[in-house]
Design an enzyme around this catalytic site. Structure first.
Site, PDB file in Angstrom:
ATOM      1  N   SER A   1     122.358 -77.328  74.907  1.00  0.00           N
ATOM      2  CA  SER A   1     123.220 -77.373  76.089  1.00  0.00           C
ATOM      3  C   SER A   1     123.045 -76.170  77.000  1.00  0.00           C
ATOM      4  CB  SER A   1     124.686 -77.497  75.660  1.00  0.00           C
ATOM      5  OG  SER A   1     124.886 -78.643  74.879  1.00  0.00           O
TER       6      SER A   1
ATOM      7  N   HIS B   1     127.202 -72.637  77.748  1.00  0.00           N
ATOM      8  CA  HIS B   1     126.960 -73.428  78.951  1.00  0.00           C
ATOM      9  C   HIS B   1     126.980 -72.530  80.188  1.00  0.00           C
ATOM     10  CE1 HIS B   1     128.537 -77.385  76.925  1.00  0.00           C
ATOM     11  NE2 HIS B   1     127.543 -76.804  76.266  1.00  0.00           N
TER      12      HIS B   1
END
Length: 210
Positions: free
Chosen positions: A111, A157
Site C-alpha cells: 500500500s 500510506h
C-alpha cells in the site's frame, strides 16, 4: 516491471502460506527497523495471510496506475519510484511512531508503494495538462478507508504518498536535456531525506541502531 512486481508479491504471498515464519521474518515495525533495516522494503512484498482481498486490492491498484507510469517515466524511474515510495511508507511509520506510541506495530503490504504511485501519477497528469479528477477521487476514498477500516497502517500510506508525489514532481518537471541528471539528483535528495528523518527519530527516541 509492473508484471515483475506483481509476480514477486504473489510469489511471496504463496511463501507466506507455505513457509513457517516467512511473514514475521520480513514484515516491518518501527522498532525492528532499527536493527534490521531491510524490513523497510521487504514488507512491501508481503500481504495479510488472513485476507485475500488485501493482496487483490493492492495488485489491482498497482495494475491500474503502474503501466501508465512505467510507459511515461521509463522503467528505471518507475522502479525507483516504486522502491523509494515503499521505503517512504515505512519511514512514515517511524516518524509518526513517537506521537502514536506505535513502535511495535507490525505492517505488511504494497500500500505504501501504491500510494506513492498515486501521488506520482497525480503530479504527472497535472504536468501533462490532463484531468486528475479520477485519481484524486481514488486517493480520497483510499485515504478515508485507511482511517475507517481497522488494522491498516495509514502512516505508511501517508509516507508513501508524500514520497511518490515528491519524486513524481521531480521526474515530471525535469527540463528536457537534463532529465537524467535531475532524476538522479532528486532521488538522492529524497532518499537522503528519508534516511535523515529516520535516524533523527530513532536518536530522539533513544532507539539503538544495529
Amino acid at each position: 516491471m509492473t508484471f515483475w512486481i506483481i509476480g514477486l508479491c504473489v510469489a511471496s504471498y504463496v511463501l507466506q502460506w507455505t513457509v513457517p515464519g516467512w511473514t514475521s521474518r520480513w514484515w516491518f515495525s518501527p522498532i525492528q527497523g532499527a536493527s534490521e533495516p531491510w524490513r523497510f522494503l521487504t514488507a512491501a512484498f508481503l500481504h495479510s495471510p488472513s485476507s485475500l482481498l488485501h493482496i487483490v486490492f493492492n495488485m489491482i491498484a498497482l495494475w491500474s496506475v503502474g503501466p501508465y507510469l512505467e510507459a511515461t517515466l521509463g522503467r528505471a524511474r518507475y522502479l525507483t519510484l516504486y522502491v523509494v515510495s515503499a521505503i517512504g511508507g515505512s519511514v512514515g511509520m517511524v516518524v509518526l511512531a513517537p506521537a502514536l506510541g506505535s513502535w511495535g506495530q507490525a505492517a505488511v503490504g504494497a500500500s505504501g508503494a501504491v500510494f506513492g504511485l498515486f501521488g506520482a501519477v497525480l503530479v504527472v497528469l497535472r504536468r501533462l495538462g490532463r484531468s486528475a479528477g479520477g485519481i484524486i477521487g481514488v486517493i480520497v476514498v483510499n485515504g478515508v478507508l485507511s482511517f475507517v477500516l481497522p488494522g491498516i497502517a495509514w502512516q505508511a500510506h501517508l509516507g508513501g504518498l508524500v514520497t511518490g508525489a515528491l519524486l513524481g514532481a521531480a521526474y515530471a518537471y525535469a527540463p528536457r536535456g537534463r532529465q537524467h541528471l535531475v532524476s538522479v539528483a532528486a532521488t538522492l535528495v529524497v532518499v537522503g531525506g528519508l534516511v535523515a528523518s529516520t535516524l533523527v527519530t530513532y536518536a530522539q527516541a533513544g532507539v539503538p541502531l544495529g
